[in-house]
Design a protein around this motif. Sequence first.
Motif, PDB file in Angstrom:
ATOM      1  N   ASP A 166       0.563  -1.064  -0.431  1.00  0.00           N
ATOM      2  CA  ASP A 166       0.071   0.291   0.445  1.00  0.00           C
ATOM      3  C   ASP A 166       0.906   1.438   0.341  1.00  0.00           C
ATOM      4  OD1 ASP A 166      -2.117  -1.677   0.036  1.00  0.00           O
ATOM      5  OD2 ASP A 166      -2.199  -1.201   2.106  1.00  0.00           O
ATOM      6  N   GLU A 167       0.454   2.397  -0.803  1.00  0.00           N
ATOM      7  CA  GLU A 167       0.820   3.438  -0.269  1.00  0.00           C
ATOM      8  C   GLU A 167       0.550   4.574   0.440  1.00  0.00           C
ATOM      9  OE1 GLU A 167       3.681   4.262  -2.626  1.00  0.00           O
ATOM     10  OE2 GLU A 167       3.124   2.568  -3.418  1.00  0.00           O
ATOM     11  N   PRO A 168       0.968   5.233   1.628  1.00  0.00           N
ATOM     12  CA  PRO A 168       0.494   6.226   2.504  1.00  0.00           C
ATOM     13  C   PRO A 168      -0.202   6.498   1.924  1.00  0.00           C
ATOM     14  CG  PRO A 168       2.833   6.593   1.513  1.00  0.00           C
ATOM     15  CD  PRO A 168       2.577   5.875   0.507  1.00  0.00           C
ATOM     16  N   GLY A 169      -1.515   6.699   2.968  1.00  0.00           N
ATOM     17  CA  GLY A 169      -3.044   7.225   3.171  1.00  0.00           C
ATOM     18  C   GLY A 169      -2.696   8.528   3.551  1.00  0.00           C
ATOM     19  N   LYS A 170      -3.674   9.223   3.353  1.00  0.00           N
ATOM     20  CA  LYS A 170      -3.631  10.632   3.984  1.00  0.00           C
ATOM     21  C   LYS A 170      -4.157  10.165   5.565  1.00  0.00           C
ATOM     22  CE  LYS A 170      -5.903  15.609   3.039  1.00  0.00           C
ATOM     23  NZ  LYS A 170      -6.842  16.425   2.962  1.00  0.00           N
ATOM     24  N   ILE A 171      -3.129  10.577   6.282  1.00  0.00           N
ATOM     25  CA  ILE A 171      -3.356  10.853   7.849  1.00  0.00           C
ATOM     26  C   ILE A 171      -2.895  12.392   8.725  1.00  0.00           C
ATOM     27  CG2 ILE A 171      -2.238   8.848   7.342  1.00  0.00           C
ATOM     28  CD1 ILE A 171       0.493  10.471   8.370  1.00  0.00           C
ATOM     29  N   ASP A 172      -2.995  12.902   9.842  1.00  0.00           N
ATOM     30  CA  ASP A 172      -3.342  13.698  10.691  1.00  0.00           C
ATOM     31  C   ASP A 172      -1.889  13.952  10.104  1.00  0.00           C
ATOM     32  OD1 ASP A 172      -4.040  14.993  12.516  1.00  0.00           O
ATOM     33  OD2 ASP A 172      -2.964  13.981  13.623  1.00  0.00           O
ATOM     34  N   LEU A 173      -2.092  15.581  10.089  1.00  0.00           N
ATOM     35  CA  LEU A 173      -0.805  15.916   9.909  1.00  0.00           C
ATOM     36  C   LEU A 173      -0.501  16.526  10.566  1.00  0.00           C
ATOM     37  CD1 LEU A 173       1.101  16.991   7.752  1.00  0.00           C
ATOM     38  CD2 LEU A 173      -0.219  19.359   7.837  1.00  0.00           C
ATOM     39  N   ILE A 174      -0.985  17.135  11.924  1.00  0.00           N
ATOM     40  CA  ILE A 174      -0.520  17.312  13.145  1.00  0.00           C
ATOM     41  C   ILE A 174       0.327  16.600  13.826  1.00  0.00           C
ATOM     42  CG2 ILE A 174      -0.945  18.633  15.471  1.00  0.00           C
ATOM     43  CD1 ILE A 174      -3.696  19.767  14.116  1.00  0.00           C
ATOM     44  N   GLY A 175      -0.216  15.049  14.232  1.00  0.00           N
ATOM     45  CA  GLY A 175       0.539  14.500  14.881  1.00  0.00           C
ATOM     46  C   GLY A 175       1.609  13.607  14.185  1.00  0.00           C
ATOM     47  N   PHE A 176       1.517  14.004  12.811  1.00  0.00           N
ATOM     48  CA  PHE A 176       2.321  13.257  11.796  1.00  0.00           C
ATOM     49  C   PHE A 176       4.196  14.524  12.127  1.00  0.00           C
ATOM     50  CE2 PHE A 176       5.656  13.681   8.458  1.00  0.00           C
ATOM     51  CZ  PHE A 176       5.514  12.203   8.069  1.00  0.00           C
ATOM     52  N   MET A 177       4.295  15.525  12.157  1.00  0.00           N
ATOM     53  CA  MET A 177       4.379  16.613  12.499  1.00  0.00           C
ATOM     54  C   MET A 177       5.104  16.006  13.548  1.00  0.00           C
ATOM     55  SD  MET A 177       5.236  18.003   9.192  1.00  0.00           S
ATOM     56  CE  MET A 177       6.536  19.075   9.565  1.00  0.00           C
ATOM     57  N   GLU A 178       4.711  16.143  14.522  1.00  0.00           N
ATOM     58  CA  GLU A 178       4.968  16.240  15.829  1.00  0.00           C
ATOM     59  C   GLU A 178       6.343  15.133  16.030  1.00  0.00           C
ATOM     60  OE1 GLU A 178       4.746  18.545  18.377  1.00  0.00           O
ATOM     61  OE2 GLU A 178       2.615  19.598  17.786  1.00  0.00           O
ATOM     62  N   ARG A 179       5.638  14.220  15.715  1.00  0.00           N
ATOM     63  CA  ARG A 179       7.010  12.809  15.080  1.00  0.00           C
ATOM     64  C   ARG A 179       8.548  12.830  15.235  1.00  0.00           C
ATOM     65  NH1 ARG A 179       1.927  10.294  15.140  1.00  0.00           N
ATOM     66  NH2 ARG A 179       2.009   9.881  12.405  1.00  0.00           N
ATOM     67  N   GLY A 191       5.048  15.273   1.925  1.00  0.00           N
ATOM     68  CA  GLY A 191       4.136  15.433   1.691  1.00  0.00           C
ATOM     69  C   GLY A 191       3.371  14.546   1.458  1.00  0.00           C
ATOM     70  N   TYR A 192       3.972  12.991   1.006  1.00  0.00           N
ATOM     71  CA  TYR A 192       3.791  11.820   0.399  1.00  0.00           C
ATOM     72  C   TYR A 192       3.404  10.591   1.513  1.00  0.00           C
ATOM     73  CZ  TYR A 192       5.019   7.060  -1.624  1.00  0.00           C
ATOM     74  OH  TYR A 192       4.803   5.479  -1.406  1.00  0.00           O
ATOM     75  N   LEU A 193       4.298  11.157   2.315  1.00  0.00           N
ATOM     76  CA  LEU A 193       4.114   9.702   3.623  1.00  0.00           C
ATOM     77  C   LEU A 193       3.043  10.786   4.203  1.00  0.00           C
ATOM     78  CD1 LEU A 193       7.827  10.200   5.354  1.00  0.00           C
ATOM     79  CD2 LEU A 193       6.552   7.911   3.700  1.00  0.00           C
ATOM     80  N   THR A 194       2.097  11.640   4.328  1.00  0.00           N
ATOM     81  CA  THR A 194       0.653  12.317   4.931  1.00  0.00           C
ATOM     82  C   THR A 194      -0.227  11.960   4.119  1.00  0.00           C
ATOM     83  OG1 THR A 194       1.495  14.328   4.211  1.00  0.00           O
ATOM     84  CG2 THR A 194       1.731  13.711   6.668  1.00  0.00           C
ATOM     85  N   GLY A 195       0.212  11.305   2.669  1.00  0.00           N
ATOM     86  CA  GLY A 195      -0.760  11.173   1.635  1.00  0.00           C
ATOM     87  C   GLY A 195      -1.789  12.594   1.251  1.00  0.00           C
ATOM     88  N   ARG A 196      -0.415  14.111   0.898  1.00  0.00           N
ATOM     89  CA  ARG A 196      -0.593  14.688   0.242  1.00  0.00           C
ATOM     90  C   ARG A 196       0.521  15.143  -0.751  1.00  0.00           C
ATOM     91  NH1 ARG A 196      -2.067  14.609   5.587  1.00  0.00           N
ATOM     92  NH2 ARG A 196      -3.597  16.370   6.624  1.00  0.00           N
ATOM     93  N   SER A 197      -0.061  16.325  -1.607  1.00  0.00           N
ATOM     94  CA  SER A 197       0.195  16.502  -2.693  1.00  0.00           C
ATOM     95  C   SER A 197       1.325  17.080  -2.174  1.00  0.00           C
ATOM     96  CB  SER A 197      -0.276  17.411  -4.083  1.00  0.00           C
ATOM     97  OG  SER A 197      -1.271  18.186  -3.793  1.00  0.00           O
TER      98      SER A 197
END
Length: 267
Positions: A166-179, A191-197
């Motif tokens: 599977d490719e990464p799907g759209k996930i919570d941006l705040i939690g991802f960036m804080e980690r 962007g790719y890892l959070t499911g975004r262009s």
Amino acid sequence: MDHISRYLTPEIKLSCYEDKFFKSDIMFDDHMLIWFISGETKIIQYDASFLFKKGDIFLIPRNQLATIINYPSNGEPHKTVVMHLSVERLKKFYQNIELVKKPIPENKIYSFNNHPLLESCLASLVPYFDLKSHFSEDLASLKITEALSILRAIDKNVDNVLANFDEPGKIDLIGFMERNFMFNMPLEKLGYLTGRSLSTFNRDFKKHFNTTPQKWLTHKRLELAYYQLAEKKKKPIDVYLEVGFENLSHFSYAFKKLYGISPKQLI
């Protein structure tokens, strides 16, 4: 940096770093199976760190953010055999294997320290790097299949990682960036890892954080550095790489600009 890579195929290489150390923030497109001939590697993820040394074998899953710092050790260079396990190769391997559907794999590094079967498989590749003759695709395929078969035999959960295409799907941006703010990655990768262009990533970032990614990342890295220096009593030379800066002078300049004192004044 004195780095030498010798390839048997695009998927199998012998990597050697002669310098004092080499640091890189990475996100691999392939799973990486690595056997240490000599040297040491420190791998830092957002919630864990690992130290691997001579004889160790580990698997870094694809699409995992990490900081990797390679060191020589005991007068020997940092030297490893690396096997890239690509999605294309893994799809072929798993096409006739019946799998039980399992949950999404954990974001972790898998260690197979000094496992005799894996070590024998990877060590058997070393003599080929000295041959002048062509290393055939058939032989490469046999060696990769052997490694995959051993991995499946010694860890029943490895299918959960290797057979997940599977490719990464759209996930919570705040939690991802804080980690993951300490990893020095291009914004396109984040962007790719959070499911975004890239454009959607920048737009969502501005909405959630009310600033640009670059400004926010610098501030968060300096906050972490301040904590490491003031509370953990670490030295600036041991901190700047781990919080996402590329050189000590830039780190010291940015730190003083924000806090009004140099990093050394906190020691």
